[in-house]
Design an enzyme around this catalytic site. Structure first.
Site, PDB file in Angstrom:
ATOM      1  N   HIS A  82       6.894  10.116 -50.482  1.00  0.00           N
ATOM      2  CA  HIS A  82       6.072  11.007 -49.666  1.00  0.00           C
ATOM      3  C   HIS A  82       6.900  12.227 -49.293  1.00  0.00           C
ATOM      4  O   HIS A  82       8.098  12.297 -49.554  1.00  0.00           O
ATOM      5  CB  HIS A  82       5.537  10.299 -48.432  1.00  0.00           C
ATOM      6  CG  HIS A  82       4.298   9.493 -48.695  1.00  0.00           C
ATOM      7  ND1 HIS A  82       3.123  10.060 -49.130  1.00  0.00           N
ATOM      8  CD2 HIS A  82       4.056   8.151 -48.598  1.00  0.00           C
ATOM      9  CE1 HIS A  82       2.208   9.119 -49.287  1.00  0.00           C
ATOM     10  NE2 HIS A  82       2.749   7.955 -48.975  1.00  0.00           N
ATOM     11  N   ASP A 129       4.680  18.869 -49.157  1.00  0.00           N
ATOM     12  CA  ASP A 129       3.349  18.775 -49.756  1.00  0.00           C
ATOM     13  C   ASP A 129       2.711  20.140 -49.979  1.00  0.00           C
ATOM     14  O   ASP A 129       2.169  20.416 -51.056  1.00  0.00           O
ATOM     15  CB  ASP A 129       2.424  17.950 -48.857  1.00  0.00           C
ATOM     16  CG  ASP A 129       2.644  16.446 -49.014  1.00  0.00           C
ATOM     17  OD1 ASP A 129       3.385  16.050 -49.924  1.00  0.00           O
ATOM     18  OD2 ASP A 129       2.066  15.687 -48.223  1.00  0.00           O
TER      19      ASP A 129
END
Length: 385
Positions: free
Chosen positions: A135, A165
């Site tokens: 992540h 992200d």
């Protein structure tokens, strides 16, 4: 819902995108493309997936949701038929998954050699970690970016998932897509974009690399020019427990800061490094003597480079953002308007986020020219929610 192609008003109007639904940066990239006018069709698994849907998931705005069971050959054939008429494909699965499904790059190029195939991953399509889970914080951890974040000498602090992200991920995917679309206009051929968050974050952090190469960067938090190492680029608490951001780097801005703060006669000079602790104490005491609202009234709009730090629930009410219309109320939600802005082809918001996977299956597939949509639904290949 009555869905039609070509409803976008931005500069990408007419560009057709097939999105193989994922989470995080892939949807954010497709939101940007849809915001800018592209026709994006979001292909989801029946039932959707965790953290990826719902009527308030703004990352899914601007495009219809189609549910296809990609374990069915007819569903794969449907995706390839969409690709046949598309300019872009976006997928965010682990390396090799779309190939196993039959919708990998070679499968897509076989039906449309001009299509741009964007792949969004954390680690990239190759390398020893390519197939591992991860992540945002993991990706920015190995690039050197996370190490320096925050002002706490004892540990780093991560800024939610903005840096990886969306900063190093979706932003670079969109850059890659737009560049490849331009190149395809001359070559007549598409290509694969390997958009890895690790690559984008490293590139995003180029200025820190430059500071490090010059010898002017300390690998310590709160010890450098832009991480709180100087008192005139830092955050200070006000008397009501709120905070002000101070970014008075240039001499003229520093002069405006100390003048408006009322400490020009007592504050050390900006270049007196050995007196920075004293300067920080003066700033801390002064900012702590008034409320945030009082300081905002005094500072904002001046060249002192000082602004109040406000929560997202209040951001849409800031006078500057109100004047620019940065946030809009649409579909029962306050949300950011498309960015950036264009002088001729101003983007506007179109459809709201789908409430559930497959909400627009029939209308969207029909609009894209897929034959016998009702038959696909009857056979369970496609699902209309």
């Amino acid at each position: 819902m009555s869905y039609e192609l070509g409803q976008g008003t931005g500069p990408l109007r007419g560009v057709k995108v097939v999105e193989i639904a994922g989470i995080g940066p892939g949807p954010h990239a497709c939101m940007i493309l849809a915001d800018l006018g592209a026709d994006v069709i979001r292909v989801e698994r029946p039932g959707g997936q965790l953290l990826a849907g719902g009527a308030t998931m703004l990352l899914n705005r601007g495009r219809p949701s189609v549910a296809l069971n990609l374990k069915e050959p007819d569903a794969v054939a449907t995706v390839l038929e969409l690709v046949r008429h598309a300019d872009v494909v976006v997928e965010g699965m682990r390396p090799g998954v779309t190939e196993r499904l039959g919708i990998g790059p070679d499968d897509c190029f076989a039906v449309n050699e001009r299509v741009v195939y964007g792949r969004m991953t954390g680690w990239g399509q190759d390398g020893p970690l390519a197939l591992a889970a991860g992540h945002d914080m993991n990706y920015i951890a190995i690039t050197g970016a996370l190490f320096g974040l925050g002002q706490d000498p004892s540990r780093p602090h991560f800024p939610t998932n903005l840096v990886g992200d969306f900063g190093g991920g979706s932003t670079y995917l969109v850059i890659g897509i737009l560049a490849a679309l331009l190149e395809a206009k001359t070559s007549g051929k598409g290509q694969v974009i390997d958009a890895a968050i690790v690559d984008g974050t490293a590139h995003l952090n180029a200025m820190t690399s430059a500071f490090w190469a010059s010898g002017g960067y300390k690998e310590e938090r709160g010890a450098n020019l832009l991480d709180g190492g100087v008192p005139f680029y830092d955050i200070y608490e006000t008397s009501d427990g709120k905070h002000m951001s101070v970014g008075a780097l240039e001499p003229q801005f520093f002069d405006a800061l100390v003048t408006l703060l009322g400490v020009k006669d007592t504050c050390p000079g900006q270049g007196e490094l050995d007196r920075y602790d004293e300067m920080r104490s003066i700033f801390t005491e002064q900012f702590g003597s008034r409320t945030q609202a009082e300081w905002i009234e005094l500072f904002e709009g001046t060249d002192a480079c000082v602004a109040g730090i406000i929560p997202i629930s209040q951001a849409a009410e800031h006078p500057h953002l109100v004047a620019r219309g940065t946030f809009v109320e649409r579909d029962g939600m306050v949300q950011p308007r498309p960015a950036p802005r264009f002088s001729r082809t101003a983007p506007t918001l179109t459809t709201p986020p789908s409430r559930e996977s497959g909400e627009h299956t029939r209308e969207a597939l029909t609009a894209w020219g897929i034959p016998d949509v009702d038959g696909l639904i009857e056979r369970g290949v496609a699902v209309q929610a």
